[in-house]
Design an enzyme around this catalytic site. Structure first.
Site, PDB file in Angstrom:
ATOM      1  N   GLU A   8     -36.060  43.153 -12.557  1.00  0.00           N
ATOM      2  CA  GLU A   8     -36.180  41.706 -12.705  1.00  0.00           C
ATOM      3  C   GLU A   8     -37.162  41.103 -11.719  1.00  0.00           C
ATOM      4  O   GLU A   8     -37.481  39.920 -11.814  1.00  0.00           O
ATOM      5  CB  GLU A   8     -34.821  41.001 -12.562  1.00  0.00           C
ATOM      6  CG  GLU A   8     -34.263  40.972 -11.150  1.00  0.00           C
ATOM      7  CD  GLU A   8     -33.274  42.078 -10.896  1.00  0.00           C
ATOM      8  OE1 GLU A   8     -32.377  41.897 -10.056  1.00  0.00           O
ATOM      9  OE2 GLU A   8     -33.393  43.126 -11.552  1.00  0.00           O
TER      10      GLU A   8
ATOM     11  N   CYS B 287     -33.577  47.187 -11.186  1.00  0.00           N
ATOM     12  CA  CYS B 287     -33.156  46.546 -12.441  1.00  0.00           C
ATOM     13  C   CYS B 287     -34.307  45.881 -13.175  1.00  0.00           C
ATOM     14  O   CYS B 287     -34.109  45.276 -14.232  1.00  0.00           O
ATOM     15  CB  CYS B 287     -32.064  45.518 -12.163  1.00  0.00           C
ATOM     16  SG  CYS B 287     -30.570  46.218 -11.464  1.00  0.00           S
TER      17      CYS B 287
END
Length: 726
Positions: free
Chosen positions: A425, A423
């Site tokens: 992050e 993702c």
């Protein structure tokens, strides 16, 4: 016979008294040291060596007092979104207890908190550190209250696994981590087998950890694919009915194609349990041996057609994607992989061009594909591809390595970083895993309340770093970095109600506070400070529990209908009918019902259509500047016709403010029966709500009749990085 000694010390300006039992035969030096230190009334934090030398670890259990927990039993948890949060909890996170009843929310929170402090206590005992049960119970009480009231939540993996037999009995602490990254760059350095990156991805995936990987192992200097030696007799390998057995079989098969002294393998699948039997620990039912058998066949075909050639970019990604497809078919319904490649490499860029690579259509969907972009790249060619389907995503590894927050001076803390998680992050080194927590600023009444929650959230995440994995190479990185990610969700809601100025204040004050808390807890545990501490994760089901928008993203509409599929046998179907929800048979699965839940994301929350590409990028840069020292997970939705031509210029500006970003072209919404999310008008929302018989949904006193364990949340709990098969 023991002598009672009452000790006094100050911990961060808070005074604690605790009672210790010392044997009367204890050496005089023990008492002399103890009273010498107690006599100093003005010291603030006892030095670690004082704690170690003067206090044993034989303290009572850190269990939360029963009378404290009892106060929460009859309180309705503040689940969000008109009951949707509680439905998701019942379906996904409520574990079976010893009596085969499902947990209630207060019991899940108790399990998670007990598991957290049990990890701390074991660490203290193993390292001969002090353990103060009074302080532990105070911290545990605060953490319990924060989680119960959803001011912060562990990741979905933590809600499921922490304090369960997976960690308490089996010690599978990797199951508490969300994501990982592995590089193929050094796969031929003779210190490990060629298959190591591939089996790491498979092993982690089967534990529910999403994995990123690169393609740097490809090229003219990579090992030649030789094929199993036809001069040697086949070796029969009997596959054990376990995760380890599946993974080992794949490693043996891959390595046999690079070692001319190894003959072919023949696999015996008879020990693998047949389909549809319960899987203990992780929930769900077995798939039988067929997905693994198909994986072996496809690996052999992929490598056989490339015999005599070096390992290529396509072959690396094919093998990783085939493993992902097997894991999905093996009763894990979603996959989370991200591939990283060279933006100038047409072979990599064309991996999802199924006119050029038609064979990849069956499994190419298992990974998002991104590129490691140098700063100053000409983005013209990449943007043409992004306009079509949103890929590739972009990662600026130079920024990730040089900066923590982008508002601070370069600190080069992540000079060894090699990639990131699915993702985007978290910046990660090879074989590194990450642990995340999620804080909901809108659920707080003041900055002081927010900071107090950060203390509990950080303590949970820091505690997870105390648990070793079964991968030595991962432990070597994680013990050094102690990387965690305290994430914010509901950012769009907070801005809508309180404005950007207040968010900036909370981000700046919160970040400073977390650095102080990291110092405090690191000294307590006797471990290094965390290399990175904050993030913006995309979120998913966890934010649904709390009624928050996911991460920094805006919703499709302020008002919408969320549809949830439930088994016909679910004990909450009847209460949902009584509450007035619309329930109908699933048009796809005759054994399921579909429940419609009306959602209001809150006053002033704009729909994604009202938020331009430029504003989304600006918000990501804002959070990368003032909050996240890891990365900001951001998928920017853009209008292909009006904003598509500006994409190249937007990336050129924001490449100096972000560490990574992905894009998604807005397309006309398809309309079909029982869509998962449907935007609705305010008038329709009000009409649905006015027809409801009971606006307050509460299942916490409903006795469970369903004796099946829910499946563990697989990979990142986000629709952004977890891809369904197509």
């Amino acid at each position: 016979m023991h002598t009672k000694v009452l000790s006094r010390y100050t911990f961060k300006k808070r005074v604690f008294f605790f009672q210790r039992d010392f044997p009367t035969s204890a050496p005089v030096t023990t008492f002399a040291l103890l009273f010498r230190n107690i006599s100093y009334q003005n010291f603030s934090i006892p030095k670690p060596n004082f704690w170690i030398k003067n206090f044993s670890t034989a303290y009572p259990s850190t269990a939360i007092p029963a009378d404290l927990v009892a106060k929460y039993k009859d309180i309705a948890p503040p689940f969000g979104f008109n009951g949707l949060g509680e439905i998701v909890y019942q379906r996904t996170y409520s574990r079976l207890k010893a009596n085969d009843e499902k947990e209630q929310w207060w019991e899940t929170v108790e399990r998670v908190v007990k598991g957290t402090f049990n990890m701390q206590k074991r660490w203290a005992e193993q390292n001969n550190l002090a353990w103060d049960s009074t302080q532990a119970q105070e911290l545990a009480h605060s953490m319990y209250d924060k989680i119960f009231n959803m001011k912060f939540l562990p990741p979905g993996r933590g809600l499921w696994a922490m304090g369960s037999p997976l960690t308490e009995e089996r010690g599978i602490f990797a199951s508490l981590n969300s994501c990982a990254f592995v590089s193929t760059e050094n796969m031929w350095d003779d210190r490990s087998s060629i298959s190591k990156p591939f089996i790491f991805l498979m092993d982690a995936s089967m534990l529910g950890v999403g994995v990123g990987f690169d393609t740097k192992g490809a090229g003219p200097n990579s090992p030649i694919i030789r094929g199993p030696s036809t001069l040697r007799a086949p070796t029969v390998y009997v596959i054990e009915d376990s995760r380890e057995g599946w993974v080992k079989s794949v490693g043996l098969l891959i390595d046999s194609y690079f070692n001319e002294n190894v003959g072919p393998y023949e696999f015996d699948y008879r020990r693998i349990r047949p389909p549809n039997l319960p899987i203990k620990g992780f929930g769900g039912v077995s798939s039988g041996p067929e997905p693994l058998r198909q994986l072996h066949i496809h690996i052999s075909k992929t490598l056989c057609k490339n015999i005599g050639a070096p390992l290529s970019v396509t072959t690396i990604v094919d093998l990783m994607n085939l493993i992902g497809k097997c894991v999905v078919s093996g009763n894990i319904r979603r996959a989370a992989e991200i591939a990283f490649g060279d933006p100038q490499d047409d072979e990599y860029i064309d991996l999802k061009n199924y006119e050029i690579n038609p064979h990849r259509r069956e499994y190419g969907w298992t990974s998002n594909n991104s590129v490691f972009s140098p700063l100053g790249l000409d983005y013209t060619k990449i943007c043409e591809r992004i306009k079509k389907n949103g890929e590739p995503g972009l990662v600026w590894l130079d920024n990730s390595r040089a900066y923590s927050r982008m508002c601070d001076l370069p600190d080069h803390k992540d000079i060894n970083a090699r990639g990131g998680n699915p993702c985007l992050e978290q910046t990660l080194e090879s074989y590194e895993l990450c642990c995340l927590v999620e804080i909901f600023p809108l659920n707080h009444t003041s900055l002081e309340d927010f900071l107090d929650t950060l203390r509990s959230a950080f303590l949970y995440a820091k505690t997870v770093t105390l648990g070793k994995t079964h991968w030595p190479q991962s432990n070597a990185v994680m013990l050094r970095n102690r990387r965690i990610g305290c994430g914010l969700s509901g950012v769009a809601q907070f801005i809508s109600q309180h404005g950007l100025s207040k968010l900036k204040l909370w981000c700046e004050e919160g970040y400073k506070y977390i650095q102080n808390v990291d110092k405090e807890f690191s000294e307590w545990f006797g471990i290094p400070k965390s290399i990175k501490t904050t993030t913006i994760k995309p979120s998913g089901t966890v934010s649904l529990l709390a009624g928050a928008t996911p991460g920094m993203h805006y919703p499709e509409s302020r008002y919408c209908i969320r549809r949830v599929r439930l088994s016909k046998h679910s004990e909450i179907i009847q209460p949902l009918k009584e509450f007035g929800f619309k329930i109908e048979l699933d048009v796809v699965d005759p054994n399921s019902f579909v429940v419609e839940i009306p959602i209001d994301y809150g006053k002033g929350v704009r729909s994604l259509k009202e938020v331009s590409m430029w504003e989304q990028l600006s918000l990501a840069a804002f959070l990368q500047k003032y909050w996240s020292d890891n990365q900001v997970s951001c998928t920017v939705t853009f209008e292909p016709e009006t904003e598509g031509p500006m994409l190249k210029y937007a990336i050129e500006y924001f490449q100096y403010q972000l560490k990574g970003v992905s894009f998604f072209p807005r397309t006309p919404s398809a309309v079909y029966a029982q869509m998962p999310i449907e935007a609705i008008s305010p008038e329709r929302y009000e009409s649905i709500m006015s027809a409801r018989k009971n606006l307050k949904v509460d299942f916490h006193n409903i006795l469970s009749k369903d004796k099946s364990a829910p499946d563990i949340e697989r990979y990142c709990d986000s629709n952004t990085c977890a891809l369904d098969p197509v």
